[in-house]
Design an enzyme around this catalytic site. Structure first.
Site, PDB file in Angstrom:
ATOM      1  N   HIS A 177       0.823  -1.208   0.000  1.00 21.75           N
ATOM      2  CA  HIS A 177       0.000   0.000   0.000  1.00 21.75           C
ATOM      3  C   HIS A 177       0.864   1.268   0.000  1.00 21.75           C
ATOM      4  O   HIS A 177       0.721   2.139  -0.859  1.00 21.75           O
ATOM      5  CB  HIS A 177      -0.910  -0.031   1.237  1.00 21.75           C
ATOM      6  CG  HIS A 177      -1.825   1.142   1.373  1.00 21.75           C
ATOM      7  ND1 HIS A 177      -3.147   1.094   1.017  1.00 21.75           N
ATOM      8  CD2 HIS A 177      -1.615   2.413   1.810  1.00 21.75           C
ATOM      9  CE1 HIS A 177      -3.715   2.279   1.233  1.00 21.75           C
ATOM     10  NE2 HIS A 177      -2.804   3.093   1.715  1.00 21.75           N
ATOM     11  N   GLU A 178       1.773   1.348   0.979  1.00 25.07           N
ATOM     12  CA  GLU A 178       2.588   2.571   1.117  1.00 25.07           C
ATOM     13  C   GLU A 178       3.551   2.746  -0.058  1.00 25.07           C
ATOM     14  O   GLU A 178       3.807   3.867  -0.496  1.00 25.07           O
ATOM     15  CB  GLU A 178       3.349   2.582   2.455  1.00 25.07           C
ATOM     16  CG  GLU A 178       2.468   2.572   3.695  1.00 25.07           C
ATOM     17  CD  GLU A 178       1.448   3.701   3.763  1.00 25.07           C
ATOM     18  OE1 GLU A 178       1.629   4.727   3.085  1.00 25.07           O
ATOM     19  OE2 GLU A 178       0.438   3.537   4.483  1.00 25.07           O
ATOM     20  N   HIS A 223       1.704   4.398  -2.871  1.00 26.17           N
ATOM     21  CA  HIS A 223       1.725   5.863  -2.726  1.00 26.17           C
ATOM     22  C   HIS A 223       3.079   6.432  -3.178  1.00 26.17           C
ATOM     23  O   HIS A 223       3.138   7.416  -3.915  1.00 26.17           O
ATOM     24  CB  HIS A 223       1.546   6.250  -1.247  1.00 26.17           C
ATOM     25  CG  HIS A 223       0.142   6.200  -0.759  1.00 26.17           C
ATOM     26  ND1 HIS A 223      -0.906   6.843  -1.378  1.00 26.17           N
ATOM     27  CD2 HIS A 223      -0.393   5.601   0.344  1.00 26.17           C
ATOM     28  CE1 HIS A 223      -2.014   6.634  -0.694  1.00 26.17           C
ATOM     29  NE2 HIS A 223      -1.737   5.877   0.357  1.00 26.17           N
ATOM     30  N   HIS A 269       3.731   6.321  -6.908  1.00 20.75           N
ATOM     31  CA  HIS A 269       2.866   7.339  -7.502  1.00 20.75           C
ATOM     32  C   HIS A 269       3.552   8.713  -7.395  1.00 20.75           C
ATOM     33  O   HIS A 269       3.668   9.457  -8.381  1.00 20.75           O
ATOM     34  CB  HIS A 269       1.518   7.342  -6.766  1.00 20.75           C
ATOM     35  CG  HIS A 269       0.453   8.188  -7.412  1.00 20.75           C
ATOM     36  ND1 HIS A 269      -0.796   8.347  -6.852  1.00 20.75           N
ATOM     37  CD2 HIS A 269       0.453   8.929  -8.550  1.00 20.75           C
ATOM     38  CE1 HIS A 269      -1.528   9.144  -7.639  1.00 20.75           C
ATOM     39  NE2 HIS A 269      -0.788   9.512  -8.662  1.00 20.75           N
TER      40      HIS A 269
END
Length: 594
Positions: A388-389, A392, A395
């Site tokens: 998940h992190e 981010h 991105h």
């Protein structure tokens, strides 16, 4: 805590490399003084933004100052989060926090001055000056708010009143977090323990049904005692949003919330419509869960229980990295190489240490590498958090690499898409490759619960929000009984006939702090749906799916979120993304319903 290592006892290879921003506090202090001396000159532009050259000079100078200030801010916060008890970094953080507020006041003139200029004059200046062309979207975004910007005196008056207008949220926060107590209940081992908002979630997921029921009845019983106060505070909060939208000449609060990011109101209303058309899938899930849990009747306090328990598996960090890399393999070599270099080059602060901030996040600035804070504890959930992190962070990596400074940050509407796409690819991979039937069932339930809580539940919240705002906009008052009835009816509609909608849950609306942030929750559902659409296209091997997805990652904030997603092949103005999520939900139901 006794086993927790001190920061200095953790090997450097497990820590992020914050010294790449500043080698020492002395270097930081030097830059801090430079910024203070330079930033004051921003005020010299005030009253002088009369032509394209002046606007361009301001934007360039502001970027130079802001980038340096961003580095100072990020370094101090990251160092403080490594060990929150370190007073040196506490004072550094406090110093820069105070200064950032001062810096913001130096640039407050910019938007009002742009708005005071004639639209056609600004457009002609953009066409005349090549250097100004890259700022066209930024300037047009400011100009489109012109109908909703008030006179200088009115804006000052609203700013001065903002603290008072935030009172309902502050009251709800202090009442539910500081003043409310829930007494003691017996835990699964028969010990008397204090029930809190913090430990409620572990009780409601616990195996012992009597403990779940006791926690549920006790928690909501306390909210019920204060329902009239909490209804008054929620109504006051909604009236504040409605007042603000009227003052700013919007048609309603929903428009005031969505229009600044150019999100059509239909995106919100359509999401609710699509979920309403597919509630039979959620009804089926409740029925299957009842069967798998072996219950004669299923209650609201049974919803969060895993359908199966599996022994905890220890997953070392490097093994976790390898699992995520295999799961993200469909994204191609370039993406995987960025991921690997992030792991090897010191993006991640991996393990917990004494004083380290809890939880996990991804952060960084335009001129720094991405930084990921983890508290990795060798569990499957930690592997998911890593995916998940890093979603981010990659991105952000792409956005900063491909976009100029002013367009490098993405909006909230897009913020959770990349992280959730990674999680979606990971759970797909784990389910596909799991040979143990029990573990597979556990993983399927995990993904079902994610869709239930992030898409179905958040859109139920969104439907409640729309009802409350529209009712109060019409001048019809809402009491605690009205809120309770609306909430009860929504639960009956969403969860169906198989479940007992316990009367205690009627007051659940009063517990949800997100209702004090206007029309916020629907973005959890839209973000999840967009991520599902991306991961499905990637896994199905659709033509150019990976390139289109990377195009989304590279876009930053260079356009409005709906356009950025549409250009990447996900059109949030249509039913397709949410329907794709429900299709996946149904596939998972088929897997466990046999």
């Amino acid at each position: 805590m006794s086993d927790l290592k001190k920061r200095e006892e953790i090997e450097d290879k497990f820590k992020w490399k914050v010294d790449k921003i500043y080698k020492s506090i002395e270097d930081w202090e030097k830059d801090f003084e430079d910024v203070k001396n330079e930033a004051v000159k921003l005020k010299d532009f005030s009253g002088k933004l009369v032509n394209g050259e002046a606007i361009l000079d301001y934007l360039k100078f502001n970027e130079k100052v802001s980038r340096k200030a961003e580095n100072l801010f990020i370094y101090a916060h990251l160092k403080c989060d490594e060990d929150t008890s370190n007073t040196t970094y506490q004072s550094l953080m406090s110093k820069v926090d105070i200064y950032m507020a001062e810096l913001a006041s130096y640039t407050a003139f910019f938007v009002p001055e742009i708005l005071s200029l004639d639209d056609s004059f600004i457009k002609s200046e953009i066409n005349r000056l090549d250097g100004l062309k890259q700022f066209e979207f930024l300037i047009e975004d400011i100009l489109k708010e012109k109908p909703h910007i008030l006179s200088k005196e009115m804006e000052e008056l609203l700013a001065a009143a903002s603290d008072c207008l935030d009172a309902p949220s502050a009251i709800h926060n202090i009442l539910t977090n500081a003043d409310m107590t829930f007494g003691k209940i017996e835990d699964e081992d028969g010990n008397e323990v204090e029930l809190t908002e913090g430990n409620y979630s572990s009780f409601i997921r616990g195996k012992n049904r009597e403990v779940r029921k006791a926690a549920f009845e006790r928690l909501f019983g306390e909210y019920d005692k204060l329902k009239n106060t909490l209804a008054t505070s929620l109504s006051a909060s909604i009236k504040t949003f409605n007042f603000s939208s009227r003052v700013r000449k919007y048609n309603n609060a929903l428009e005031a919330s969505l229009k600044p990011n150019n999100i059509p109101l239909e995106v919100y209303k359509n999401a609710i419509k699509v979920i309403n058309n597919n509630l039979d899938s959620l009804h089926r899930y409740v029925k299957i869960k009842k069967k798998l849990l072996g219950l004669d009747e299923i209650h609201m306090y049974d919803l969060y229980v895993p359908v199966i328990e599996i022994p905890k598996e220890r997953i070392e960090f490097n093994d976790g990295v390898n699992i995520v890399l295999k799961a993200l393999n469909p994204l191609g070599t370039e993406y995987l190489d960025i991921f690997k270099s992030g792991v090897n080059d010191g993006w991640i602060d991996i393990y917990e240490n004494k004083g380290k901030r809890g939880g996990a996040y991804s952060w960084g600035g335009y001129d720094t590498m991405p930084y990921v804070l983890l508290n990795y504890n060798n569990e499957l959930g930690d592997v998911s958090t890593l995916a998940h992190e890093m979603g981010h962070s990659i991105h952000s990596y792409y956005s900063r690499k491909e976009q100029p400074y002013y367009y490098a940050n993405y909006t909230l509407f897009c913020a959770e898409v990349a992280s959730t796409t990674n999680e979606s690819l990971l759970i797909h991979y784990l389910i596909e490759n799991e040979k143990d039937e029990k573990k597979k069932l556990y993983l399927i339930n995990q993904e079902l619960e994610q869709i239930r809580t992030t898409v179905f539940r958040q859109l139920m919240f969104a439907e409640f929000e729309l009802y409350t705002h529209e009712t109060l906009e019409k001048g019809i008052p809402l009491t605690a009984e009205d809120y309770n009835k609306a909430w009860h009816d929504l639960n009956v509609k969403y969860f169906g006939n198989e479940i007992v909608i316990d009367k205690e849950v009627d007051v659940e609306w009063s517990r949800i702090p997100h209702f004090y942030s206007d029309f916020y929750v629907y973005q959890y559902a839209t973000g999840y749906a967009a991520a599902s659409a991306f991961s499905k296209a990637i896994l199905d091997g659709k033509e150019n799916a990976v390139e289109k997805y990377k195009g989304f990652l590279k876009s930053g904030g260079s356009d409005y979120p709906i356009n950025i997603l549409r250009n990447a092949g996900v059109d949030m103005t249509t039913d397709a993304p949410i329907e794709a999520t429900i299709k996946r939900f149904n596939e998972l139901l088929d897997m466990i319903d046999n």
